[in-house]
Structures are given as C-alpha cells and as structure tokens.
Design a protein around this motif. Structure first.
Motif, PDB file in Angstrom:
ATOM      1  N   LEU A   1      -3.240   1.350  -3.867  1.00 12.84           N
ATOM      2  CA  LEU A   1      -3.070   0.042  -3.241  1.00 12.84           C
ATOM      3  C   LEU A   1      -2.666  -0.948  -4.311  1.00 12.84           C
ATOM      4  O   LEU A   1      -3.294  -1.004  -5.377  1.00 12.84           O
ATOM      5  CB  LEU A   1      -4.367  -0.410  -2.568  1.00 12.84           C
ATOM      6  CG  LEU A   1      -4.877   0.474  -1.421  1.00 12.84           C
ATOM      7  CD1 LEU A   1      -5.965   1.415  -1.907  1.00 12.84           C
ATOM      8  CD2 LEU A   1      -5.366  -0.356  -0.272  1.00 12.84           C
TER       9      LEU A   1
ATOM     10  N   LEU B   1       0.830  -1.194   0.000  1.00 13.71           N
ATOM     11  CA  LEU B   1       0.000   0.000   0.000  1.00 13.71           C
ATOM     12  C   LEU B   1       0.867   1.247   0.000  1.00 13.71           C
ATOM     13  O   LEU B   1       1.765   1.379   0.803  1.00 13.71           O
ATOM     14  CB  LEU B   1      -0.898  -0.036   1.241  1.00 13.71           C
ATOM     15  CG  LEU B   1      -1.872   1.118   1.433  1.00 13.71           C
ATOM     16  CD1 LEU B   1      -3.094   0.603   2.155  1.00 13.71           C
ATOM     17  CD2 LEU B   1      -1.254   2.249   2.228  1.00 13.71           C
TER      18      LEU B   1
ATOM     19  N   ILE C   1      -9.482  -5.105  -0.854  1.00 20.10           N
ATOM     20  CA  ILE C   1      -9.197  -3.740  -1.315  1.00 20.10           C
ATOM     21  C   ILE C   1     -10.463  -2.884  -1.178  1.00 20.10           C
ATOM     22  O   ILE C   1     -10.425  -1.757  -0.685  1.00 20.10           O
ATOM     23  CB  ILE C   1      -8.716  -3.767  -2.791  1.00 20.10           C
ATOM     24  CG1 ILE C   1      -7.346  -4.421  -2.877  1.00 20.10           C
ATOM     25  CG2 ILE C   1      -8.696  -2.359  -3.368  1.00 20.10           C
ATOM     26  CD1 ILE C   1      -6.249  -3.634  -2.196  1.00 20.10           C
TER      27      ILE C   1
END
Lengths: 450, 179
Positions: free
Chosen positions: A145, A21, A155
């Motif tokens: 991400l 991330l 996600i």
C-alpha cells in the motif's frame, strides 16, 4: 502473480489523501487457518502482529504505530488475541523474507503478520504486508500500500480488514467511522452535537457546535453525507450534511416536523417521518428530483423506517395495532404487515446489511434491550438488556452492532452515563466504544470508499 | 404499581390545579402556581408572589409567561403512552384559552414532551400528538391556530431528572410557552 492498480483519489477530501494500492501477491495457498465466526463465544485466535520494519528510524516509528492499530482492531473484534510482543522470538528485522515458523509455533501463534515500511523519494510511504499460516508454513497473502504518511491510521485499519477477511471469510469493518450525538450538561439542559470518529474512537471531531438540538444522524451508503434531525430555528426538520464541505441543507418544505431519516441503499433517497396535526406517517424523498412520495397513511404513529439492502422493502415501527410494534412493507408503501408479536413494545428496526435480520430496541418489564429477529419476525434473540439500551446500527459486514446505553448513577454525586457500546451478533464481546463525552444515536458508516 | 403511583401523582396534580383555579392569588411559594407547581420554573416564579392581589399585578406583567404560570397554569400532564386530555388537563387548557383571549397579542408555542421510557423517534411522534391535542382544544375553544404552534421535544427536555414514576409523570407534559 497478479497486479491490480487502483487509484483512490477523492477530490477535495483532506483526510482521504490519495492512496495507491498494489496487490502484488494475491496467490492464496489454501490453508487450514480459518476462524469460524458462526459460533458464539469462540476462543479468540492467537495471532502475532509484528511491528513493520524499516531501515529509517522515522519510518520505523510509523511502522510501529500501524502495527498498534492492527493489533487493537483485531483484539477489539473479539475473534483474535494478539500475542504480547515481548514473547516474540524473531525480530522485525529478521522477518524480511520467510519467517522461522518454529519460533512462532513455540509461542502458539496461529497467524503471523509481518511487513516493511519505506519512505519513498516523493514523500509517500510504501507499506508491504504479509500474512502467514504458522502451522502449515504457508504464505496466505501479501499487499503493498502506498500512501501519504499522514494516512497511517487508515493503512492500519485496511490491513486489519485484510487479515480479518482472509481468516474469517467475512468482509472487514475496521476502516469505518461512527457518526453520533455527543452529549454534555445536565439532562434538562443537555447540549447535543453531531460528532464523528474512527471506528476505534480516534480522530474525533465535532460537526455541529451545540447551538441547536440535533438527533439521529445516519450515514449515506454511497457519499460522504449524513442525514439528521436539527431543531434549527425551533423548527425540527431533517437536514443533509456534507461531511467534507460542512454544507447543510434542509430536506424539503414540509408543513410539520420531519424526523427519523434514513438513506435508501442507493443513497439517492431519504425515507423519513413527517408529523402533521398529531399524526406521523412515512415519506420518501428523491434527493435528485426532490419529489416526495407518501408511503403510509394511517392514524397510528408510523416512524423509524429502514430499507432492506436490496431496496425492495422497508421495515418501520407503528402503534397502529395498539402498541409500538415492528412492520415490513414494500418500498412503495404497499402490503404493510406486522412482524413482531412478543410481549412489550418494539422500536428502531434496522435492516441488516446482509438482508437476513432486523435489529431492534425492545421495551418490556421496565427494561430496554437490543435484539435481532429474522425479517419475518421469527427467531427473536435478545443480545443485551438493562435499564436503557437503544438504537442499534449495523457494522457494514452485518456482524457487529453499535447502540447506546444509559447507566444510572449508583450513588449521590455521581452522574448517569450515556455511552456507546458495541456487541457481536452472537451476543458476545460487548464493550464500550470510548468517546470523549456521553454519546447516543450512533450510526456505523459503510466501509470508507477507496 | 407504576400505574397506581402515576394516578396518585396525577390526582395530586389535579388537586393543585383546583387550588390554583380557585385562588388566583398565590399564598406562598410552593403549591399555588398552577399545575406546574412541581417544576423549577414555576416554583421560582412563585417566590415572587405576595399576599395581596394588587402587588402581584404590579410585579407580574399581564400576558407574560410568569402571569401564565402564576395565574393560569402553563402545563398539562398525560398518562403513560397517552395523549388524550384528562378532565384536569381540559380545565387547564380552558383557562389558557380564556387567558389568551384576555391577552390578544400573545402568541405561544405548545410544547409536547415525553418521559424517557420510550425510544427516541417514537417519543418525538408522541410529543407531537400531545402538543397537537392541546393545540386542537385551544382552537376548539376559539383561539386562532395562527397564535399557537405545536412543537414536539420528545424526551429531550425533561423537567424532573429522576428515573422513577414521579419524575416520568412530570415529564409527560404539554407546556404553553409565550413567544
């Protein structure tokens, strides 16, 4: 501009595939867009969550599914009202830079989420997401991400958590799971299995096969572990289960039934009851040294212990005063004092992750209710009541509770239903958590470690 | 209201228990099979009964669960949130003790059960109290503690499926199960 890189790799964990991330834009312009969640029954905030754009058809499909997850999470919280996509005046393809805010004001969107997905050459998926305040025309946050494409659900939950956090000022709870007892068959031959599923009911899987009665699973706050009661070999004992490896072990060599387990906030101890010669008391086991400490010594029933989040105190239920009531003691067992004094019986106390409240089951007038009170017993508030509501468990942010409810069959030929329900701390937004079969004894996981 | 109904039911059970205590030979299928007359298991066993004691002993293995249910009574009942043995319960346990003495090779589990009107963990503890109350009395009556093991099922194994006082009073029970 600040760049943060975190590595979320967890060895040996299949569904927590490596996740990278990069917060590439945490410049947060101070904006007015805030959801005040301290009030009950607020009007849900209209937000527009657009599909994540991609030039590739395959990636665009994933982008749509991620947006679906985000919309469903936000809607389910009761605090947001995702606007129907048919009303959108701008397409995802046109949202790669700054949106035309007037188009979003026309449909009364207060918040706008946009984003893009890209398939990277190494097979990973790159997801960019941005959140906008439509009325002040400000960019609130943005993140990138990078993950395995199979990880798209997480996600979605993570982005929904970011939106929730940015707009409410509270930590999110969407990237979490439930462990619970899945039930089937008639009441006198009930089959009970441990099961686990995402907070939105997806990715359901059974953890035990139903050959042994299992009850009261609880999540470790720090590891992928569950503690629960199993009747394996007709010896009801507390067990520890590793979710990733499916390894199980009995906790301790106790002469009598052990039950009602719960982890300490560090995850290194389990507090539980042991019944010996008709008397149930509370014990604490250190998981590293396996040392056992007896915390209560009273002829009454002492059970259902739950730690305060700072680890200093334990709330539990006891009938030492004549009927089942709630107590608080120091974590070493000293200074137990009663905190519930209302009419009826009180059980299953659970300390809020914020530390300020204790949720409980209350039995009065033939009704089973879910309620909360302050930790000194004051300001009792019943959130929901009915024939049978039992066993609350807190979301990690202390805003939402999950519990189970039995609804009796209305006419012959129908079956009773035992289902999981969630409710906001305000008493609003009560809804069923859909599970494939009947379910009871739910426990909310902490936020899934990254 | 609930208490009255419960008492009424308990006295009915008590009456059945007395009948069973006096007549070890079942007359018919329904109400002569000990204090467990209302349970499915015992009424099924009751249907094998016949009118002469000779044919009963031919069919029922002494020391078996069926023998226990038919001729002694496998269960006792408790009041709401109670675990003390009533006079009827004590006389049932006394017959069970005599039966265990007559069948010295038998070992048994003593199951403690609760009705559904309690929380899960509390009912587990309450079931343990009930199982222990029966076990303790058996030991007092001279049964070795190694022959009878208490186990609590809390509210997990009801025999009566209704959601009313009658069902609940049948479910608040201690049951001897031959191993």
């Amino acid at each position: 501009m600040r760049n943060t890189v975190c590595n979320f790799t967890r060895a040996g964990n299949l569904f927590l595939a490596s996740l990278l991330l990069i917060a590439f834009s945490t410049i947060s312009a101070r904006a007015n867009l805030v959801v005040d969640i301290t009030q009950g029954n607020i009007q849900p905030l209209p937000v527009a969550v657009t599909d994540f754009y991609s030039e590739s058809e395959v990636a665009a499909l994933v982008g749509q599914k991620i947006a679906d997850v985000i919309r469903a999470d936000l809607e389910r919280s009761g605090l947001f009202k995702p606007i129907d996509q048919d009303a959108f005046l701008q397409k995802p393809v046109d949202l790669q830079v700054v949106p035309v805010f007037s188009n979003w004001r026309k449909i009364n969107a207060q918040g706008l989420s946009t984003g893009m997905v890209k398939a990277l050459p190494d097979g990973q998926l790159s997801v960019d997401f941005r959140l906008w305040d439509v009325f002040s025309e400000q960019h609130l946050m943005g993140e990138r991400l990078i993950t395995s494409p199979t990880n798209w659900r997480r996600i979605g939950h993570k982005i929904a958590d970011r939106i929730y956090e940015r707009l409410t000022g509270e930590s999110g709870y969407f990237d979490t799971r439930f462990v619970y007892v899945s039930e089937s068959g008639p009441a006198n031959r009930r089959v009970k299995r441990l099961a686990i599923m995402d907070q939105d009911g997806e990715r359901h899987q059974f953890l035990t096969d139903g050959s042994n009665l299992v009850l009261t699973p609880r999540f470790s706050p720090t590891r992928q572990e569950i503690t629960y009661l199993s009747y394996f070999n007709n010896r009801p004992r507390v067990y520890l289960l590793n979710i990733d490896t499916a390894q199980q072990e009995v906790l301790g060599e106790f002469p009598g039934m052990t039950f009602a387990p719960r982890f300490s906030p560090s995850g290194n101890q389990v507090v539980m009851s042991m019944a010996e010669k008709g008397n149930s008391d509370i014990y604490l086991m250190d998981l590293r040294t396996r040392a056992i400490k007896r915390l209560t010594k009273h002829p009454g029933i002492d059970t259902a212990p739950s730690f305060s989040p700072d680890g200093a105190k334990i709330t539990f239920e006891s009938d030492r005063g004549g009927r089942q009531q709630l107590y608080v003691m120091n974590a070493d067992g000293t200074n137990p004092r009663r905190i519930s004094f209302g009419r009826g019986n009180y059980g299953t106390p659970v300390w809020s992750p914020r530390g300020d409240l204790i949720a409980f089951t209350k039995l009065t007038g033939g009704q089973f209710s879910i309620g909360v009170m302050r930790t000194d017993g004051s300001q009792e508030r019943i959130l929901t009541e009915g024939f049978h509501n039992e066993g609350p468990s807190w979301a990690p942010n202390g805003r939402v509770l999950i519990f189970f409810r039995q609804i009796l069959a209305k006419r012959k030929g129908e079956e009773d239903k035992v289902r999981l329900w969630s409710i906001d701390l305000t008493g609003y937004n009560e809804r069923e958590v859909i599970s494939p079969r009947d379910g009871s004894d739910p426990a909310w996981s902490p936020l899934i470690p990254e | 209201m609930r208490l009255n109904l419960g008492l009424k039911f308990l006295s009915m059970i008590a009456a059945l228990t007395l009948v069973a205590a006096c007549e070890t030979v079942p007359e018919d299928t329904g109400d002569s099979s000990g204090s467990g007359a209302t349970s499915q298991a015992s009424s099924t066993s009751g249907s094998t009964g016949s009118s002469t004691s000779g044919s009963v002993t031919n069919k029922v293995q002494p020391g078996s669960q069926e023998d226990l249910v038919l001729n002694v009574g496998d269960r006792v009942f408790f009041g709401f949130d109670k675990y003390n043995l009533t006079a009827e319960a004590r006389s049932t346990v006394e017959r069970q003790a005599a039966w265990l003495k007559a069948n010295p090779s038998v070992t048994a589990s003593i199951e403690g059960h609760a009705d559904e009107r309690g929380t899960r963990e509390y009912n587990l503890a309450l079931g343990d109290r009930r199982a222990t109350a029966v076990t303790n009395y058996l030991v007092t009556l001279g049964i070795s503690s190694s022959r009878v093991a208490a186990i609590s099922y809390g509210k997990e194994r009801p025999v009566a499926l209704g959601h009313n006082d009658d069902a609940w009073s049948q479910n608040r029970r201690g049951v001897m199960t031959v191993n």
